[in-house]
Each structure stands twice: as structure tokens, then as C-alpha cells.
Motif scaffolding. Structure first.
Motif, PDB file in Angstrom:
ATOM      1  N   ARG A  67       0.884  -1.173   0.000  1.00 51.48           N
ATOM      2  CA  ARG A  67       0.000   0.000   0.000  1.00 51.48           C
ATOM      3  C   ARG A  67       0.922   1.224   0.000  1.00 51.48           C
ATOM      4  N   SER A  68       0.571   2.207  -0.793  1.00 50.91           N
ATOM      5  CA  SER A  68       1.508   3.321  -0.943  1.00 50.91           C
ATOM      6  C   SER A  68       1.683   4.107   0.349  1.00 50.91           C
ATOM      7  N   GLY A  69       0.630   4.273   1.131  1.00 46.21           N
ATOM      8  CA  GLY A  69       0.735   5.039   2.375  1.00 46.21           C
ATOM      9  C   GLY A  69       1.683   4.368   3.352  1.00 46.21           C
ATOM     10  N   LEU A  70       1.482   3.076   3.563  1.00 45.35           N
ATOM     11  CA  LEU A  70       2.359   2.342   4.498  1.00 45.35           C
ATOM     12  C   LEU A  70       3.791   2.302   3.980  1.00 45.35           C
ATOM     13  N   GLY A  71       3.935   2.108   2.687  1.00 51.94           N
ATOM     14  CA  GLY A  71       5.268   1.987   2.107  1.00 51.94           C
ATOM     15  C   GLY A  71       6.021   3.299   2.160  1.00 51.94           C
ATOM     16  N   HIS A  72       5.349   4.362   1.772  1.00 50.78           N
ATOM     17  CA  HIS A  72       6.040   5.648   1.676  1.00 50.78           C
ATOM     18  C   HIS A  72       6.228   6.308   3.033  1.00 50.78           C
ATOM     19  N   LYS A  73       5.191   6.246   3.871  1.00 53.54           N
ATOM     20  CA  LYS A  73       5.277   6.972   5.154  1.00 53.54           C
ATOM     21  C   LYS A  73       5.979   6.162   6.227  1.00 53.54           C
ATOM     22  N   HIS A  74       5.813   4.842   6.185  1.00 57.49           N
ATOM     23  CA  HIS A  74       6.347   4.014   7.280  1.00 57.49           C
ATOM     24  C   HIS A  74       7.375   2.988   6.833  1.00 57.49           C
ATOM     25  N   GLY A  75       7.618   2.880   5.544  1.00 54.86           N
ATOM     26  CA  GLY A  75       8.626   1.933   5.055  1.00 54.86           C
ATOM     27  C   GLY A  75       8.173   0.487   5.128  1.00 54.86           C
ATOM     28  N   ILE A  76       6.850   0.268   5.222  1.00 51.56           N
ATOM     29  CA  ILE A  76       6.363  -1.119   5.277  1.00 51.56           C
ATOM     30  C   ILE A  76       6.060  -1.579   3.860  1.00 51.56           C
ATOM     31  N   VAL A  77       6.962  -2.399   3.340  1.00 52.81           N
ATOM     32  CA  VAL A  77       6.809  -2.927   1.985  1.00 52.81           C
ATOM     33  C   VAL A  77       6.848  -4.462   2.071  1.00 52.81           C
ATOM     34  N   LEU A  78       7.217  -5.115   1.003  1.00 55.64           N
ATOM     35  CA  LEU A  78       7.141  -6.577   0.988  1.00 55.64           C
ATOM     36  C   LEU A  78       8.539  -7.188   0.908  1.00 55.64           C
ATOM     37  N   GLY A  79       8.763  -8.222   1.694  1.00 53.94           N
ATOM     38  CA  GLY A  79      10.061  -8.893   1.718  1.00 53.94           C
ATOM     39  C   GLY A  79      10.419  -9.490   0.368  1.00 53.94           C
ATOM     40  N   ASN A  80       9.390  -9.843  -0.403  1.00 54.38           N
ATOM     41  CA  ASN A  80       9.633 -10.368  -1.751  1.00 54.38           C
ATOM     42  C   ASN A  80       9.369  -9.297  -2.812  1.00 54.38           C
ATOM     43  N   LEU A  81       9.257  -8.069  -2.405  1.00 52.29           N
ATOM     44  CA  LEU A  81       8.993  -6.915  -3.275  1.00 52.29           C
ATOM     45  C   LEU A  81       7.615  -6.980  -3.915  1.00 52.29           C
ATOM     46  N   VAL A  82       7.299  -8.073  -4.574  1.00 56.36           N
ATOM     47  CA  VAL A  82       5.953  -8.301  -5.119  1.00 56.36           C
ATOM     48  C   VAL A  82       5.620  -9.763  -4.855  1.00 56.36           C
ATOM     49  N   GLY A  83       4.415 -10.034  -4.421  1.00 53.99           N
ATOM     50  CA  GLY A  83       3.983 -11.431  -4.256  1.00 53.99           C
ATOM     51  C   GLY A  83       3.198 -11.860  -5.478  1.00 53.99           C
TER      52      GLY A  83
END
Ligand code: DUT
Ligand code: MG
Length: 148
Positions: A67-83
Motif C-alpha cells: 500500500r503506498s501510504g504504508l510503504g512511503h510513510k512508514h517503510g512497510i513494503v514486501l520482503g519479496n517486493l511483489v507477491g
């Protein structure tokens, strides 16, 4: 399009992933965890979503994206980048949550963590050749067309 879904966590029964607006591409996936989950800086953890889908048709796949909000504001992205979810996968949808930031982040139970996008897929076969017919690009890449 209709997709078979199994509800593995009863909390998901009344909050199945849904398109937030008529034009949404993604279905938000929730963190089906029992307690808040703290992700230390650079930590990652596999998070259950409480559902399983079965796309069945090899002409489709699903992708799990941040999710862009979590990724951009909090750095929460995916360990596999894309599932990438295969059309024949029937297990629980899992999200590899990676805190790529330098600040700890606490994921709350049932928080929307990532999003699922259903995409069409072409399963190709290979036709082995020794030469390709000439194209405008040829073998050029990595900036070969210039900077601007
Ligand atoms: O973020 C993800 C990625 C994958 N999967 C599930 C669905 C997918 O169909 C299956 C296998 O994923 P993938 O092919 O990417 O992993 P692999 O490492 O190649 O495992 P396998 O050998 O099982 O294909 O795992 C998830 O639940 N979440
Ligand atoms: Mg695989």
C-alpha cells in the motif's frame, strides 16, 4: 469476475477484501494476527491474511503489492517486493511484511497491510530460433535511447 474464496479466519467473514472505490484496482488485505506485531527496523515477518483464493483459470494471476501510504510513510513494503499468486495456489494468502525503515513499526490486528491485484496472464511457449528479425531497438537497452 468471481473468484472462489475460503474464509480461514472467522474475523474475515464480514470484511472480505473489497474495492474501496468503483475505480480501485486493488483489494486491501488485512493482517490476521491476534496481537500487535512489532517490526523492528529491517525486520520482516510472514503475516497471514485469513483467506485463501483459488483463481483456477491459468489466464489469471494475483499480485500482492504494497500500500503506498504504508510503504512511503512508514517503510512497510514486501520482503519479496511483489507477491505472485499462481492460479492453482489454494493455500492461505500470506504477506511478507518488511520494515525497510530505520524506525520500528507496530502492525495492528486486522490492519490493512497490502493489496491484491488480479491480472491477466499469458502462458507462453518457447519457439527456439537462431536469429530474430531486425527490430528498431535491437539489443540496445540500459539507457541506449538517451537521457531525455
Ligand atoms: O507474497 C506471496 C507470494 C506467494 N504466495 C503463495 C502463492 C504462490 O502461488 C505460492 C508460491 O509463490 P512463488 O512461486 O512466488 O514462490 P516459490 O518460492 O517459487 O515457491 P514454490 O516452489 O512453491 O512455487 O506462494 C503468497 O501467499 N504470498
Ligand atoms: Mg514458484
Amino acid at each position: 469476475m468471481k473468484i472462489d474464496v475460503k474464509i480461514l479466519d472467522p474475523r474475515m467473514a464480514d470484511q472480505l477484501p473489497a474495492y474501496a472505490t468503483p475505480g480501485s484496482a486493488g483489494l486491501d488485505l488485512r493482517a490476521c494476527i491476534d496481537e500487535p506485531l512489532q517490526l523492528a527496523p529491517n525486520a520482516w515477518q510472514l503475516v497471514p491474511t485469513g483467506i485463501a483464493i483459488y483463481l483456477k483459470d491459468p489466464g489469471y494471476a494475483a499480485m500482492i503489492l504494497p500500500r503506498s501510504g504504508l510503504g512511503h510513510k512508514h517503510g512497510i513494503v514486501l520482503g519479496n517486493l511483489v507477491g505472485l499468486i499462481d492460479s492453482d495456489y489454494q493455500g492461505q494468502l500470506m504477506v511478507s511484511a518488511w520494515n525497510r525503515s530505520d524506525t520500528a513499526f507496530t502492525l495492528q490486528p486486522m490492519e490493512r497491510l497490502a493489496q491484491l491485484v488480479i491480472v491477466p496472464v499469458v502462458q507462453a511457449r518457447f519457439n527456439v530460433v537462431t536469429d530474430f528479425p531486425a527490430s528498431a531497438r535491437g539489443e540496445g537497452g540500459y539507457g541506449s535511447t538517451g537521457k531525455h
